[in-house]
Design a protein around this motif. Structure first.
Motif, PDB file in Angstrom:
ATOM      1  N   ALA A  49       0.819  -1.147   0.003  1.00 52.68           N
ATOM      2  CA  ALA A  49       0.140   0.164  -0.094  1.00 52.68           C
ATOM      3  C   ALA A  49       0.555   1.640  -0.010  1.00 52.68           C
ATOM      4  O   ALA A  49       0.354   2.094  -0.791  1.00 52.68           O
ATOM      5  CB  ALA A  49      -1.092   0.166   0.989  1.00 52.68           C
ATOM      6  N   LEU A  50       1.955   1.105   0.567  1.00 49.42           N
ATOM      7  CA  LEU A  50       2.763   2.372   0.957  1.00 49.42           C
ATOM      8  C   LEU A  50       3.467   2.568  -0.445  1.00 49.42           C
ATOM      9  O   LEU A  50       3.397   4.076  -0.890  1.00 49.42           O
ATOM     10  CB  LEU A  50       3.504   1.749   1.445  1.00 49.42           C
ATOM     11  N   GLU A  51       3.709   1.414  -1.500  1.00 51.33           N
ATOM     12  CA  GLU A  51       4.201   1.743  -3.019  1.00 51.33           C
ATOM     13  C   GLU A  51       3.534   2.650  -3.669  1.00 51.33           C
ATOM     14  O   GLU A  51       3.843   3.233  -4.628  1.00 51.33           O
ATOM     15  CB  GLU A  51       5.386   0.635  -2.923  1.00 51.33           C
ATOM     16  N   VAL A  52       2.078   1.628  -3.477  1.00 51.99           N
ATOM     17  CA  VAL A  52       1.050   2.495  -4.516  1.00 51.99           C
ATOM     18  C   VAL A  52       1.207   3.280  -4.539  1.00 51.99           C
ATOM     19  O   VAL A  52       0.598   4.396  -5.159  1.00 51.99           O
ATOM     20  CB  VAL A  52       0.494   0.758  -4.593  1.00 51.99           C
ATOM     21  N   ILE A  53       0.215   3.851  -3.153  1.00 53.88           N
ATOM     22  CA  ILE A  53      -0.205   4.814  -2.829  1.00 53.88           C
ATOM     23  C   ILE A  53       0.666   6.319  -3.041  1.00 53.88           C
ATOM     24  O   ILE A  53       0.187   7.454  -3.523  1.00 53.88           O
ATOM     25  CB  ILE A  53      -0.584   4.738  -1.281  1.00 53.88           C
TER      26      ILE A  53
END
Length: 857
Positions: free
Chosen positions: A415-419
């Motif tokens: 989630a940290l990478e995608v967002i």
């Protein structure tokens, strides 16, 4: 003595791969720096060491262009001063031994440097024997003997002789490595020989270099932890699992571990996407063929069927030390087809399996399991910042928003990478809008990744179980939730086991059901997607505004199975109970502090959970009673009486705590399977129905702060099932009867701040009692304890043989603020064999007995 254990969680994180090119040189600078750290990025794919006078215009030239044509970025450098740096920054060194190789001092110095990198930096080294016998290189005979005779003749100083010895050792080491001999390959045809070499190098590069991560955030601790579990230096065949929820970084850890270890094995293979490939036609066969191809380095192997593949793996690999990574496994048959037994692989082999399902590791018999955890706050903010700002920390104006987004992501790397990547380059206004949207509708890319685990559940009961927990029960006690979901015919005990093994749900140290926020949101999004624009047609409703709208507008349908709204006390929302006439499949209902209008005439037959804090009526309408009810929670209600005309055969939990107007309990004969009764702070309660004594499954009764209650019916004290009894704060409760000793299952008795004057002697019969609290019992200053209290605390062997009683096994005894004097306690109180906690503060003691003092020594 009480010992507290502190459990420490080790947070581990991620790294990135190196980039690769090829350089080519015929020289080496002896003044170059020492070998590089493994943490430095590789710049070149291949360093080519050769004697320029021998081969630079023929074989070496052809090899150079063949590498370039194969897509390997080749850099040709004849500058000896740059070769030392090039060696350090190359992933593979290819040494072309020719007749006059040893005549060059620069070649020999370069060779020493290559072997240093081979030992310290895990550099791969491949020797090529071009028109020279490998034994001449290994033993320094033939033309190599002549070259060293010249070196030794020129070098007379002791330091120079040491250098010559170093050269000899480097030649021996290199010649012992696996490589290629022109005389034994392709009948000496150079073109075929070069094609063979390029193919092998290309295959080695493709099987070795795994993309790990764009932005590294501290891989070392994670790799070290896994390395410890692998026991990498041992000769055992070890299987270690990496288990965790989707998106938490299992594959990243496995890649980093592969990169750390691959140089130490005869064969290595990273089988990615095992779950996905196995679903294809002949998927298991494809995986078997890939495994054999990567390790044996032969032409493409054709197996034909799974059984043959299993036999071939065992026959061809049983003597090889291999490193095998099986990434994203979700079924046992995948493991059985590829790594069915330890004896398929040679001594010292290591097998790493990444999975979301811990059960497959258990069945496989994995030696150890590493549970991947989300990142800590510092690491999570740094990883997010790299993706959102291309720096290690947030831009000042975005700092608060960044922290809010990291909190939303729950420190999940995916989630940290995608967002973070999505928000890169966007304005603050766009960030705020995106965060608001994410809180309502999860990111689709994250949703798809996480939903793989949900889609892989075995059947609809497990999926319904997960959706119910994610929508209604996160943070609730497991022992409370499971009977409710069992009442829905979801086989919740085995189902929760599956959800736990698949890292979708976990149970914390307080026995609460917990779930990663993004997994919870994933489950809720699955429900929302059932009918995005019409909440009344969804199976579950939990968003306050949507539930309120459905209730006010009577939009509920038979599709609705669960509904929850939790309003603040004093909210003026009113609901006509007839709205439930359209909700005949309703199983779960929570309407905290919702007011009522009208009545409900239609029975909610499927209802298993009714939670209505602040219930506004003085009685419960018959329409809310259903034969499937397992739990009723009506804390803070206006109930004055609880009359039920129907038998509630499945009801296990009844909580009417803080119902200040309730004066009498219901007739328990109509609740025969009740297990937990909570009537805490029912200030007007004066009578408990005598039928409570006939509930043979009742284990907990909480009457705390029922200030008007003076006693319990005599039938209660005959119960064989009661384990926990809370009477604390019942300020008018003044008697524990002699029948107390008949509560044979009682483990906890809390009677703090009551008017109890005498503890009955029959308490000695309570062999299961562990926790006794009589704090603040001031009904008597001298006779709080019976004369036989002294015998309670003595072990069996000390008791009078003619009057044997079971030993008193209390571990916690609280007598705080009881107006006790020195002679109120038995002399042998300190002899209690199991006592670990004793509270005697705020009493009138002048001194402590010697036996009590010994407790603390």
């Amino acid at each position: 003595m009480v010992i507290n254990f502190v459990l420490c969680t080790i947070y581990l994180s991620f790294t990135q791969p190196h980039s690769f090119h090829v350089t080519m040189t015929s020289s080496f600078s002896s003044g170059s720096s020492s070998s590089s750290s493994s943490s430095k990025p590789w710049i070149y794919d291949v360093f080519l060491s050769f004697r320029g006078e021998d081969t630079s215009k023929n074989f070496t030239d052809h090899l150079y262009f063949a590498l370039k044509d194969a897509g390997i970025n080749t850099f040709r450098d004849d500058n000896e001063l740059r070769s030392g740096e090039a060696i350090q920054k190359s992933r593979i060194s290819v040494i072309l031994f020719s007749r006059n190789y040893a005549n060059s001092r620069w070649c020999l110095e370069g060779l020493v440097k290559i072997m240093e990198c081979w030992r310290s930096c895990r550099q791969l080294v491949f020797p090529i024997f071009y028109d020279v016998d490998p034994s001449d290189v290994r033993k320094q005979t033939g033309s190599f003997a002549e070259a060293f005779a010249g070196h030794e003749e020129r070098f007379v100083l002791q330091t120079d002789k040491g250098k010559v010895a170093t050269w000899r050792m480097a030649l021996t080491e290199a010649a012992n490595l696996s490589g290629w001999d022109l005389r034994n390959v392709a009948d000496g045809h150079e073109a075929k020989f070069i094609k063979k070499i390029v193919g092998e190098i290309s295959r080695e590069l493709s099987s070795t270099y795994l993309f790990i991560a764009f932005y590294p955030v501290g891989i070392n601790s994670r790799v070290q932890q896994l390395n410890f579990l692998l026991n990498a230096g041992s000769n055992e065949v070890c299987i270690v699992g990496i288990c965790g929820m989707g998106g938490i970084g299992k594959t990243t850890i496995a890649k980093a571990m592969y990169y750390e270890l691959f140089h130490s094995f005869d064969g290595k293979c990273f089988l990615a996407n095992v779950r996905e490939i196995s679903q294809q036609q002949n998927g298991h066969v494809k995986l078997q063929e890939q495994l054999l191809f990567d390790i044996l380095k032969t032409d493409k192997i054709k197996i034909g069927n799974v059984d043959r593949g299993m036999n071939m793996i065992k026959e061809r690999l049983h003597s090889r030390k291999v490193l095998l990574i099986l990434d994203d496994v979700d079924k046992l048959d995948q493991l059985q087809a590829i790594a069915g037994s330890r004896d398929w692989f040679g001594s010292g082999s290591k097998i790493i399996v990444t999975t979301r399902d811990k059960h497959v590791l258990t069945v496989l018999g994995a030696d150890r399991v590493y549970m991947a955890r989300e990142m800590n706050d510092i690491e999570a903010l740094e990883l997010f910042s790299w993706h959102a700002f291309r720096t290690s920390h947030p831009v000042e104006d975005y700092k608060v928003l960044s922290e809010q987004i990291v909190d939303y992501c729950g420190r999940l790397p995916l989630a940290l990478e995608v967002i973070g990547s999505f928000l890169f380059g966007r304005s603050i206004v766009e960030w705020k809008s995106a965060l608001e949207k994410l809180r309502r509708i999860p990111d689709d890319q994250i949703q798809k990744k996480l939903q793989i685990s949900f889609d892989g559940l075995n059947d609809d009961t497990q999926k319904d179980l997960f959706l119910d927990i994610s929508c209604f029960f996160v943070g609730m006690d497991k022992e409370y939730v499971l009977p409710i979901l069992n009442g829905c015919d979801f086989f919740a005990d085995i189902g929760l086991g599956v959800l736990t093994q698949r890292c979708l749900v976990s149970v914390n140290e307080k026995n609460k059901l917990i779930m990663h926020d993004l997994l919870r949101d994933m489950g809720r999004e699955i429900v929302r997607a059932q009918s995005p624009n019409n909440p009344g047609r969804r199976s579950r409703l939990w968003i306050r505004e949507e539930v309120a709208d459905v209730l006010r507008r009577n939009m509920g349908t038979e599709a609705t199975q669960g509904m929850a709204i939790n309003l603040l006390k004093g909210n003026d929302m009113k609901v006509d109970l007839n709205v439930f006439c359209n909700l005949q499949n309703l199983r779960l209902l929570q309407l905290n502090h919702v007011k009522l209008a009208g009545g409900c005439e239609y029975l909610l037959r499927k209802l298993t959970w009714l939670c209505w804090h602040g219930f506004p009526l003085s009685f419960i309408p018959d329409g809310l009673y259903g034969e499937n009810l397992v739990a009723i929670d009506m804390r803070h209600s206006n109930l004055r009486q609880v009359k039920n005309s129907k038998f509630l055969l499945k009801l296990k939990f009844l909580n009417l705590s803080h119902s200040h107007y309730l004066s009498r309990t219901p007739d328990f004969s109509r609740l025969p399977h009740l297990e937990r009764l909570k009537l805490k702070d029912c200030r007007s309660l004066v009578e408990v129905h005598h039928s409570i004594g006939y509930l043979d499954r009742l284990v907990l009764v909480n009457l705390k702060d029922c200030k008007q209650l003076r006693r319990l019916p005599s039938s209660f004290w005959k119960s064989k099932s009661i384990e926990i009894l809370y009477l604390s704060g019942c300020s008018k409760f003044d008697e524990l009867p002699e029948d107390l000793g008949d509560l044979e299952s009682l483990t906890i008795l809390n009677a703090e701040d009551t008017a109890i004057r005498q503890v009955p002697s029959t308490i000695v019969r309570l062999k299961n009692l562990k926790d006794l609290s009589l704090c603040g019992c001031k009904g008597s200053t001298s006779a709080t304890f019976p004369s036989r209290l002294r015998s309670w605390f003595l072990p069996r062997k000390i008791l009078n043989p003619t009057n044997l009683l079971p030993p008193f096994h209390v571990t916690s005894l609280s007598l705080r603020d009881c107006n006790l004097s020195d002679d109120a306690l038995p002399r042998d109180l300190g002899s209690l064999p199991t006592l670990t906690n004793l509270e005697l503060d705020r009493n009138s003691f002048q001194s402590l007995q010697r036996s009590l003092i010994l407790i603390y020594l």
